[in-house]
Design an enzyme around this catalytic site. Sequence first.
Site, PDB file in Angstrom:
ATOM      1  N   ASP A   3      -3.586  -0.306  11.405  1.00 17.30           N
ATOM      2  CA  ASP A   3      -4.556  -0.795  10.409  1.00 17.30           C
ATOM      3  C   ASP A   3      -5.995  -0.776  10.924  1.00 17.30           C
ATOM      4  O   ASP A   3      -6.932  -1.007  10.167  1.00 17.30           O
ATOM      5  CB  ASP A   3      -4.181  -2.221   9.983  1.00 17.30           C
ATOM      6  CG  ASP A   3      -2.753  -2.291   9.510  1.00 17.30           C
ATOM      7  OD1 ASP A   3      -2.505  -1.931   8.358  1.00 17.30           O
ATOM      8  OD2 ASP A   3      -1.882  -2.673  10.313  1.00 17.30           O
ATOM      9  N   VAL A  27       2.678   5.262  13.495  1.00 15.34           N
ATOM     10  CA  VAL A  27       3.400   4.167  12.823  1.00 15.34           C
ATOM     11  C   VAL A  27       3.785   4.557  11.383  1.00 15.34           C
ATOM     12  O   VAL A  27       4.915   4.336  10.955  1.00 15.34           O
ATOM     13  CB  VAL A  27       2.574   2.865  12.840  1.00 15.34           C
ATOM     14  CG1 VAL A  27       3.333   1.737  12.152  1.00 15.34           C
ATOM     15  CG2 VAL A  27       2.241   2.473  14.270  1.00 15.34           C
ATOM     16  N   CYS A  29       0.823  -1.207   0.000  1.00 17.59           N
ATOM     17  CA  CYS A  29       0.000   0.000   0.000  1.00 17.59           C
ATOM     18  C   CYS A  29       0.853   1.251   0.000  1.00 17.59           C
ATOM     19  O   CYS A  29       1.930   1.284   0.590  1.00 17.59           O
ATOM     20  CB  CYS A  29      -0.910  -0.019   1.225  1.00 17.59           C
ATOM     21  SG  CYS A  29      -2.208  -1.231   1.028  1.00 17.59           S
TER      22      CYS A  29
HETATM   23  N1  EPU Z   1      10.341   1.082   8.551  1.00 21.08           N
HETATM   24  C1  EPU Z   1      11.530   1.671   8.195  1.00 21.08           C
HETATM   25  N2  EPU Z   1      12.496   0.883   7.626  1.00 21.08           N
HETATM   26  C2  EPU Z   1      12.314  -0.442   7.411  1.00 21.08           C
HETATM   27  C3  EPU Z   1      11.104  -1.050   7.798  1.00 21.08           C
HETATM   28  C4  EPU Z   1      10.130  -0.254   8.370  1.00 21.08           C
HETATM   29  O1  EPU Z   1      11.715   2.889   8.370  1.00 21.08           O
HETATM   30  O2  EPU Z   1      13.238  -1.100   6.890  1.00 21.08           O
HETATM   31  C5  EPU Z   1       9.268   1.905   9.137  1.00 21.08           C
HETATM   32  C6  EPU Z   1       8.062   1.990   8.207  1.00 21.08           C
HETATM   33  O3  EPU Z   1       8.237   2.966   7.217  1.00 21.08           O
HETATM   34  C7  EPU Z   1       6.944   2.307   9.163  1.00 21.08           C
HETATM   35  C8  EPU Z   1       7.372   1.550  10.433  1.00 21.08           C
HETATM   36  O4  EPU Z   1       8.763   1.290  10.300  1.00 21.08           O
HETATM   37  O5  EPU Z   1       6.921   3.692   9.431  1.00 21.08           O
HETATM   38  C9  EPU Z   1       6.642   0.272  10.687  1.00 21.08           C
HETATM   39  O6  EPU Z   1       6.714  -0.564   9.541  1.00 21.08           O
HETATM   40  P1  EPU Z   1       6.715  -2.157   9.659  1.00 21.08           P
HETATM   41  O7  EPU Z   1       8.012  -2.663   9.115  1.00 21.08           O
HETATM   42  O8  EPU Z   1       6.327  -2.523  11.028  1.00 21.08           O
HETATM   43  O9  EPU Z   1       5.550  -2.522   8.664  1.00 21.08           O
HETATM   44  P2  EPU Z   1       5.512  -3.694   7.590  1.00 21.08           P
HETATM   45  O10 EPU Z   1       6.169  -4.910   8.117  1.00 21.08           O
HETATM   46  O11 EPU Z   1       5.932  -3.169   6.263  1.00 21.08           O
HETATM   47  C10 EPU Z   1       3.319  -4.769   8.468  1.00 21.08           C
HETATM   48  C11 EPU Z   1       1.975  -5.042   7.893  1.00 21.08           C
HETATM   49  C12 EPU Z   1       1.221  -3.744   7.737  1.00 21.08           C
HETATM   50  C13 EPU Z   1       1.087  -3.097   9.095  1.00 21.08           C
HETATM   51  C14 EPU Z   1       2.471  -2.898   9.722  1.00 21.08           C
HETATM   52  C15 EPU Z   1       2.403  -2.369  11.131  1.00 21.08           C
HETATM   53  C16 EPU Z   1       2.406  -6.947   6.512  1.00 21.08           C
HETATM   54  C17 EPU Z   1       2.485  -7.514   5.152  1.00 21.08           C
HETATM   55  N3  EPU Z   1       2.135  -5.661   6.591  1.00 21.08           N
HETATM   56  O12 EPU Z   1       3.971  -3.926   7.526  1.00 21.08           O
HETATM   57  O13 EPU Z   1      -0.063  -4.097   7.267  1.00 21.08           O
HETATM   58  O14 EPU Z   1       0.456  -1.851   8.954  1.00 21.08           O
HETATM   59  O15 EPU Z   1       3.172  -4.147   9.749  1.00 21.08           O
HETATM   60  O16 EPU Z   1       1.669  -3.241  11.954  1.00 21.08           O
HETATM   61  O17 EPU Z   1       2.558  -7.655   7.501  1.00 21.08           O
HETATM   62  C18 EPU Z   1      -1.939  -3.970   5.893  1.00 21.08           C
HETATM   63  O18 EPU Z   1      -2.186  -5.130   6.259  1.00 21.08           O
HETATM   64  O19 EPU Z   1      -2.717  -3.267   5.209  1.00 21.08           O
HETATM   65  C19 EPU Z   1      -0.668  -3.373   6.262  1.00 21.08           C
HETATM   66  C20 EPU Z   1      -0.193  -2.252   5.714  1.00 21.08           C
END
Ligand code: EPU
EC number: 2.5.1.7
Length: 451
Positions: free
Chosen positions: A324, A346, A122
Amino acid sequence: MTDDVLVVHGGTPLEGRIRVRGAKNLVSKAMVAALLGDTPSRLFDVPRIRDVEVVRGLLGLHGVKVSDGEEDGELVFDPSNVESASTDQINVHAGSSRIPILFCGPLLHRLGHAFIPDLGGCHIGPRPIDFHLQALREFGATVDKTPEGLHLSAPNGLHGTKFALPYPSVGATEQVLLTAVMAEGVTELRNAAVEPEIIDLICVLQKMGAIIKVHTDRVIEIQGVKRLSGYTHRPIPDRIEAASWAAAALATRGHVEVLGAQQADMMTFLNIFRSVGGEYEVTDLRPPRGGRPGQEGGIRFWHPGGELNAVALETDVHPGFMTDWQQPLVVALTQARGLSIVHETVYEQRLGYTEALNSMGANIQVYRDCLGGTPCRFGRRNFKHSAVIAGPSKLHAADLVIPDLRAGFSHLIAALAAEGTSRVYGVDLINRGYEDFEAKLADLGAHVERP
Ligand code: EPU
């Protein structure tokens, strides 16, 4: 795009019962974990959603045979012939999901090299992968960024490491887990994410033979092992989908039972739901994470009549209020009396969808300031990441274009709550994370149609 539209005749409360299956944000990771085993894995309750198709496709390209099991929603993964895929084949999946980044560790272990296409997911901010790459380098991987994607190799193998995440990122924690389980030696990850989906992934890996300790204070210790076998796993239910339907019940003054919803994983949501004035009853009387399928209840959510209350909330990592859950709930908050405040901590750009709600009659102002006490990374960086919602507002129908998955569902809820007929464009995006949402809408008595 013009075909991808849903006509929503709003103003009817959603009433009925639907079921949620395995959590999107666990199922897709458990599928990647199957690559690490040397015997087949079985995963139950897999929803038919786009992210699952993408991971299935990528596994198939790497020689993992994926087949349907006997039970509806059961997938079987046979990783006995893991092989390299060409960059052209892999690039077919470019831009379709964020899960491919999690193939790094398992492919490095199985093949010694990995190619990762451009990521999708997204558009809710820049969503960098710097933590992932930093972690992989700590394990000894070399990462080569090219215009076509990322090429990784591990010429000297992968070795355990001590590492602290700058922020408890869900994806980066999963990256470390999926890499550390078969790396040589011990890995200590500090400032790890501890979302229920992560704990469930740890359960999957433990079933495969991994040794993982979850300490207090976000410290996870992983002792690498030489081999892992397949797993059999029934995932935790999708608590984001469950909360989305709960918010839809509240916004439409309806009554929805979400079979499969589990109280333990939704406590923070339930507290806010009750503070807003929504009512719920836990109908799942099984012990947490126990019981047999077919016996399940879930949680019944309803609007008790009268007015809803304004609330102040901040999104945060677990055990905070999930980012979310924010977008669907905000639609219900447009119906609450007074000023509600939402501080999104977040993602930096996850309030853009409020413009569409305003075009329907909502009164939402977004601010660059931190309107809450949680230390947040965005306050001084000029991002509009706080919202004030003044209510109640009478919502009227509008033509809406869905920008991303969760905002898309909130558009849908707004259209269902509004008086009149709305046209919601780009609804196919909702299929990325909500299984059979159109059938579920029909089960809940919504008046929606494809033109
Ligand atoms: N971030 C960084 N650098 C990185 C990784 C993350 O700066 O290398 C930052 C992101 O930009 C964000 C924060 O850390 O500001 C949190 O990101 P996170 O890595 O926790 O998110 P994600 O793993 O990419 C998953 C879910 C998301 C959910 C988030 C938070 C999946 C596939 N996606 O994303 O779900 O919002 O954790 O709980 O597991 C959704 O389901 O619609 C969705 C977006």
